[in-house]
Design an enzyme around this catalytic site. Structure first.
Site, PDB file in Angstrom:
ATOM      1  N   HIS A  96       0.836  -1.213   0.000  1.00  0.00           N
ATOM      2  CA  HIS A  96       0.000   0.000   0.000  1.00  0.00           C
ATOM      3  C   HIS A  96       0.867   1.258   0.000  1.00  0.00           C
ATOM      4  O   HIS A  96       0.604   2.208  -0.748  1.00  0.00           O
ATOM      5  CB  HIS A  96      -0.919   0.007   1.221  1.00  0.00           C
ATOM      6  CG  HIS A  96      -1.672   1.290   1.394  1.00  0.00           C
ATOM      7  ND1 HIS A  96      -2.867   1.550   0.761  1.00  0.00           N
ATOM      8  CD2 HIS A  96      -1.383   2.403   2.118  1.00  0.00           C
ATOM      9  CE1 HIS A  96      -3.284   2.762   1.086  1.00  0.00           C
ATOM     10  NE2 HIS A  96      -2.402   3.301   1.911  1.00  0.00           N
ATOM     11  N   GLU A  97       1.908   1.262   0.836  1.00  0.00           N
ATOM     12  CA  GLU A  97       2.809   2.418   0.863  1.00  0.00           C
ATOM     13  C   GLU A  97       3.558   2.557  -0.461  1.00  0.00           C
ATOM     14  O   GLU A  97       3.829   3.669  -0.915  1.00  0.00           O
ATOM     15  CB  GLU A  97       3.788   2.293   2.034  1.00  0.00           C
ATOM     16  CG  GLU A  97       3.127   2.279   3.408  1.00  0.00           C
ATOM     17  CD  GLU A  97       2.184   3.451   3.623  1.00  0.00           C
ATOM     18  OE1 GLU A  97       2.464   4.558   3.113  1.00  0.00           O
ATOM     19  OE2 GLU A  97       1.155   3.272   4.303  1.00  0.00           O
TER      20      GLU A  97
ATOM     21  N   HIS B 160       1.667   4.602  -2.850  1.00  0.00           N
ATOM     22  CA  HIS B 160       1.870   6.052  -2.775  1.00  0.00           C
ATOM     23  C   HIS B 160       3.114   6.467  -3.564  1.00  0.00           C
ATOM     24  O   HIS B 160       3.134   7.532  -4.186  1.00  0.00           O
ATOM     25  CB  HIS B 160       2.014   6.489  -1.315  1.00  0.00           C
ATOM     26  CG  HIS B 160       0.731   6.403  -0.539  1.00  0.00           C
ATOM     27  ND1 HIS B 160      -0.439   6.983  -0.983  1.00  0.00           N
ATOM     28  CD2 HIS B 160       0.440   5.805   0.655  1.00  0.00           C
ATOM     29  CE1 HIS B 160      -1.402   6.748  -0.091  1.00  0.00           C
ATOM     30  NE2 HIS B 160      -0.891   6.034   0.888  1.00  0.00           N
TER      31      HIS B 160
END
Length: 241
Positions: free
Chosen positions: A112-113, A116
């Site tokens: 998920h990071e 980004h």
């Protein structure tokens, strides 16, 4: 602090019962439910080892490279679920519960990071807007309530309005955050699946973890909107008085 401000003081410092407190309490309950759900879901899948045997850090490196990103460092940061991507320094920081863990939960949080980082690479519009809003949102969240209640105490309607506008900046930041977080999760799930980092059964757990995490942002926005409504109602009541 927000509850103590609005629960006891109004006007010229008179003690009273504030019926708008129910809005703050509803927001608090929503936030607690979302937080409890994400913690429970993470704890469940933190006990499930991913079949590939990758740690969160290793998974992050693999996801980044699969996305063609080689200028982002993966570092360890203290805390639980303090994972974040820093676009200024091009650093992806993974928490104690993610960095060295081989669980399904750790892998999907790390991915998920990475989502980004992918957004940053592509200059994803909502992420750029959110980064631009950070200074204004920080100012709004820190000053909104003190300015608002100073306006009430000294009967300065313009100051009350400024307080509401400042709070709107914080709400706007949370609103923009929603597509950023949902999109990062979507990117993460796609690359975890297509890259074979997680199996089909593990992907089901990854979706549940990221869905629960996303709901914390939804609950935070709902809570802030309720607080904004509360400010408006208090301001109108003050005008009538």
């Amino acid at each position: 602090m927000l509850l103590s401000y609005a629960g006891s003081y109004y006007g010229y410092g008179r003690m009273y019962y504030d019926p708008t407190m129910i809005l703050a309490l509803i927001g608090l309950v929503l936030t607690m439910i979302a937080s409890s759900r994400v913690n429970a879901t993470f704890a469940k899948y933190n006990k499930v080892r991913c079949m590939a045997g990758l740690t969160g850090a290793q998974a992050a490196e693999k996801v980044l490279h699969m996305a063609g990103i080689y200028d982002v460092r993966v570092e360890h940061v203290s805390g639980k679920l303090t994972d974040h991507y820093d676009p200024r320094d091009k650093v992806l920081r993974l928490s104690d519960s993610t960095y060295g863990s081989t669980s399904v939960a750790a892998v999907c949080v790390a991915a998920h990071e990475c989502g980004h980082a992918m957004q940053d690479q592509k200059q994803y519009g909502p992420l750029v807007l959110r980064s631009t809003l950070v200074p204004a949102a920080n100012l709004g969240s820190q000053l909104a309530w003190p300015v608002f209640f100073a306006g009430l105490i000294f009967s300065l309607r313009p100051l009350v309005t400024v307080g509401i506008v400042l709070f709107c900046l914080a709400v706007l930041f949370q609103l923009v955050t929603l597509p950023v977080e949902f999109n990062a999760s979507s990117r993460a799930l796609e690359i975890l699946d297509q890259g074979g980092i997680l199996g089909s059964q593990e992907m089901d757990g990854a979706r549940k973890v990221l869905r629960a995490a996303a709901m914390t942002y939804v609950a935070a926005l709902a809570s802030s909107l309720l607080q904004l409504l509360r400010l408006i109602l208090i301001a109108r009541r003050n005008d009538r008085d």
